[in-house]
Design a protein around this motif. Structure first.
Motif, PDB file in Angstrom:
ATOM      1  N   ALA A 190       3.775   4.488 -10.962  1.00  0.00           N
ATOM      2  CA  ALA A 190       4.893   3.864 -10.238  1.00  0.00           C
ATOM      3  C   ALA A 190       4.603   2.403  -9.913  1.00  0.00           C
ATOM      4  CB  ALA A 190       5.177   4.646  -8.959  1.00  0.00           C
ATOM      5  N   ILE A 191       3.391   2.108  -9.431  1.00  0.00           N
ATOM      6  CA  ILE A 191       3.118   0.718  -9.027  1.00  0.00           C
ATOM      7  C   ILE A 191       2.972  -0.197 -10.239  1.00  0.00           C
ATOM      8  CG2 ILE A 191       2.092   1.373  -6.817  1.00  0.00           C
ATOM      9  CD1 ILE A 191      -0.633   0.895  -7.907  1.00  0.00           C
ATOM     10  N   GLN A 250       0.832  -1.198   0.000  1.00  0.00           N
ATOM     11  CA  GLN A 250       0.000   0.000   0.000  1.00  0.00           C
ATOM     12  C   GLN A 250       0.872   1.256   0.000  1.00  0.00           C
ATOM     13  OE1 GLN A 250      -2.240  -1.914   3.519  1.00  0.00           O
ATOM     14  NE2 GLN A 250      -3.797  -0.539   2.670  1.00  0.00           N
ATOM     15  N   THR A 251       0.505   2.222  -0.837  1.00  0.00           N
ATOM     16  CA  THR A 251       1.214   3.501  -0.884  1.00  0.00           C
ATOM     17  C   THR A 251       0.191   4.632  -0.800  1.00  0.00           C
ATOM     18  OG1 THR A 251       2.751   4.868  -2.167  1.00  0.00           O
ATOM     19  CG2 THR A 251       1.213   3.539  -3.411  1.00  0.00           C
ATOM     20  N   GLN A 252       0.589   5.733  -0.180  1.00  0.00           N
ATOM     21  CA  GLN A 252      -0.337   6.847   0.059  1.00  0.00           C
ATOM     22  C   GLN A 252       0.082   8.066  -0.741  1.00  0.00           C
ATOM     23  OE1 GLN A 252      -1.784   7.455   4.085  1.00  0.00           O
ATOM     24  NE2 GLN A 252      -1.424   9.643   3.937  1.00  0.00           N
ATOM     25  N   VAL A 253      -0.901   8.698  -1.396  1.00  0.00           N
ATOM     26  CA  VAL A 253      -0.588   9.905  -2.171  1.00  0.00           C
ATOM     27  C   VAL A 253      -0.212  11.039  -1.222  1.00  0.00           C
ATOM     28  CG1 VAL A 253      -2.191   9.218  -3.995  1.00  0.00           C
ATOM     29  CG2 VAL A 253      -2.949  10.797  -2.238  1.00  0.00           C
ATOM     30  N   THR A 259       0.702  12.245  -6.752  1.00  0.00           N
ATOM     31  CA  THR A 259      -0.736  12.150  -6.986  1.00  0.00           C
ATOM     32  C   THR A 259      -1.139  10.708  -7.279  1.00  0.00           C
ATOM     33  OG1 THR A 259      -0.436  12.544  -9.346  1.00  0.00           O
ATOM     34  CG2 THR A 259      -0.750  14.484  -7.948  1.00  0.00           C
ATOM     35  N   PHE A 260      -2.467  10.489  -7.433  1.00  0.00           N
ATOM     36  CA  PHE A 260      -2.955   9.169  -7.819  1.00  0.00           C
ATOM     37  C   PHE A 260      -2.316   8.725  -9.136  1.00  0.00           C
ATOM     38  CE2 PHE A 260      -6.809   9.643  -5.014  1.00  0.00           C
ATOM     39  CZ  PHE A 260      -6.605   8.469  -4.302  1.00  0.00           C
ATOM     40  N   ALA A 261      -2.250   9.646 -10.101  1.00  0.00           N
ATOM     41  CA  ALA A 261      -1.705   9.298 -11.417  1.00  0.00           C
ATOM     42  C   ALA A 261      -0.236   8.875 -11.307  1.00  0.00           C
ATOM     43  CB  ALA A 261      -1.855  10.477 -12.369  1.00  0.00           C
TER      44      ALA A 261
END
Length: 499
Positions: free
Chosen positions: A314-315, A297-300, A307-309
């Motif tokens: 990245a993921i 899990q990663t957080q913006v 950002t989400f984009a």
């Protein structure tokens, strides 16, 4: 100063309000007392510290940022490790205790801030016991009001003198690691607490207002993140469609509904259903509400431009099988998500719309081409949470002419209304249940989406053999699970309209 240094200090050497008002802190180290401040001490303050410590001390100047860090770390270390209920007996009465607090200068001086700590612990403890999702601390000119959100509805719990507001808010900021000197900008923090054997995360948000900072605590029950997909309470047909969609190696599963409709819980249950050692599951969220074992899990972070984009890009370089995007809130995120679903990834996300069909229109309006939507969408689930009538006190009666028209009821059909009793804290309701609708994208629906069919055309096809939220709502009314008034509130029905 290092973390090892902080682990060995005594945090309450000087009274908290003296420390805050005079910007000075004394730390009890192995080599004696060390006093730190971002400014030189006046003779009066120097003598007062020496009198209180009854000892000599070493003075150090430090940067304001470093002082705030020391202050937050030192006062939060001992005060909030462990169980918040350790000082609260089963007979603890929050109302009585709050009424006994005297909002005088004496309360806010010396070491008498213990009642404030106990009050905060009592409020959080009571909120957890009452199944509250949020706690609101709202300062006004003459008082500070504490409200709980229980089953989606705010209820006033306490009203205290405004004189205690500043120290109450400062204490909450300290336990959540926020900067207590910053009162002009909103802040966000987080703290983990336990009540007996129940572990909860508390997300903290501050907002400057006319009479001080408003604080909202979002209570995140860690057990909610462990809910199994079969325990969601979804209708059998929707649950079966959801499970089948999760078994697809690619495509998009969307969840829609207003804030607080249970989308995140349903989504997380799906991720847990998928989670095993054979798949790489990654998420990008804002914020991470619950941590899930075996899932990356990663957080913006908008402050740093993450950002989400950017997170999604990245993921996708991390060789994922399943991707969860907290929300498709802009065209860039939606485009990347859709391209990902077309290149061998299963993508789960949310869109803020009022119905499942409206999610298709929303993505079109964002600029996504219809042929891409037709190729990528697999399932759209829209849901709400409605309050259950209290089984002990619900009242049976015939529907009014107005409700007969709105819900197409038989005028002789029995319906139920809330009454209120001790069992439900005189609200008439206890607990919540999900109402949902599901769109499964078949060949016919693909053609409709591809050909830019209207919402009405899509709805006519989808709900020919499937139940809509409106139909599910009527079933709950007829079966005595909830009331007409609750369905009108949750579904935002105008009382001159009919379903």
């Amino acid at each position: 100063m290092t973390e090892e240094f902080f682990e060995n200090i005594k945090s309450d050497v000087l009274p908290y309000d003296f420390v805050k008002d005079n910007e000075v802190i004394a730390l009890n180290t192995e080599n004696g007392f060390v006093v730190s401040s971002p400014k030189q001490l006046s003779k009066e303050i120097y003598n007062e510290i020496q009198r209180y410590l009854n000892s000599s001390f070493k003075f150090e100047l430090c940067e304001p940022e470093k002082f705030n860090e020391i202050l937050t770390n030192s006062f939060s270390i001992t005060d909030h490790d462990g169980d918040i209920s350790e000082e609260l007996s089963d007979e603890f009465d929050l109302q009585d205790f709050a009424g006994s607090i005297n909002a005088t200068e004496d309360l806010l001086s010396g070491n008498n801030d213990t009642p404030i700590i106990k009050l905060i612990n009592g409020v959080i403890s009571q909120a957890i016991k009452n199944r509250a999702s949020d706690i609101h601390f709202e300062p006004y000119e003459d008082n500070i009001i504490v409200r709980f959100r229980i089953d989606g509805i705010l209820k006033e719990i306490l009203k205290q003198d405004s004189k205690i507001a500043s120290v109450l808010i400062s204490r909450i900021k300290i336990i959540s690691g926020l900067d207590i000197s910053e009162r002009r900008l909103p802040q966000d923090g987080r703290v983990s607490l336990s009540l007996g054997d129940k572990n909860v995360d508390v997300r903290v948000s501050t907002l400057p207002s006319s009479y001080g900072e408003r604080i909202v605590l979002r209570i995140l029950d860690k057990q909610a993140a462990q809910i199994n997909i079969d325990d969601l309470g979804l209708p059998d047909k929707i649950l079966s469609n959801y499970k089948n969609s999760l078994k697809n190696p690619e495509g998009i599963i969307l969840f829609t509904g207003p804030t607080g409709s249970g989308k995140t819980t349903t989504l997380y249950a799906g991720l847990r259903f998928l989670s095993d050692s054979s798949q790489n599951i990654l998420t990008v969220e804002d914020p991470i509400e619950y941590t899930l074992n075996g899932i990356g899990q990663t957080q913006v972070n908008t402050k740093t431009g993450y950002t989400f984009a950017k997170g999604l890009r990245a993921i996708l370089r991390q060789d994922p099988d399943v991707v969860m995007v907290g929300e498709m809130r802009d065209v860039e995120t939606a485009q990347i998500g859709i391209q990902s679903s077309l290149t061998g990834h299963l993508v789960l996300s949310t869109v803020h719309t009022n119905s499942a069909v409206a999610a298709i229109t929303r993505l079109r309006d964002m600029g996504i081409e219809s042929f891409l939507l037709a190729s990528s969408l697999r399932t759209i689930i829209s849901q709400r949470l409605v309050r259950r009538l209290c089984p002990k006190c619900k009242t049976e009666h015939k529907p009014t002419a107005e409700y007969v028209d709105i819900f197409n009821l038989d005028k002789n059909q029995s319906v139920y209304s809330p009454n209120g009793c001790d069992h439900c804290n005189h609200t008439g309701y206890q607990g919540r249940i999900a109402i949902a609708e599901c769109i499964q994208v078949d060949k016919k629906l693909k053609d409709l989406i591809h050909n830019n069919a209207s919402e009405n055309e899509i709805a006519d096809h989808v709900f020919k053999d499937n139940q809509s939220i409106d139909q599910a709502s009527i079933d709950l009314i007829v079966n005595g699970v909830t009331s007409c008034e609750e369905i009108i509130r949750v579904n935002n029905i105008k009382e001159d309209a009919s379903l």
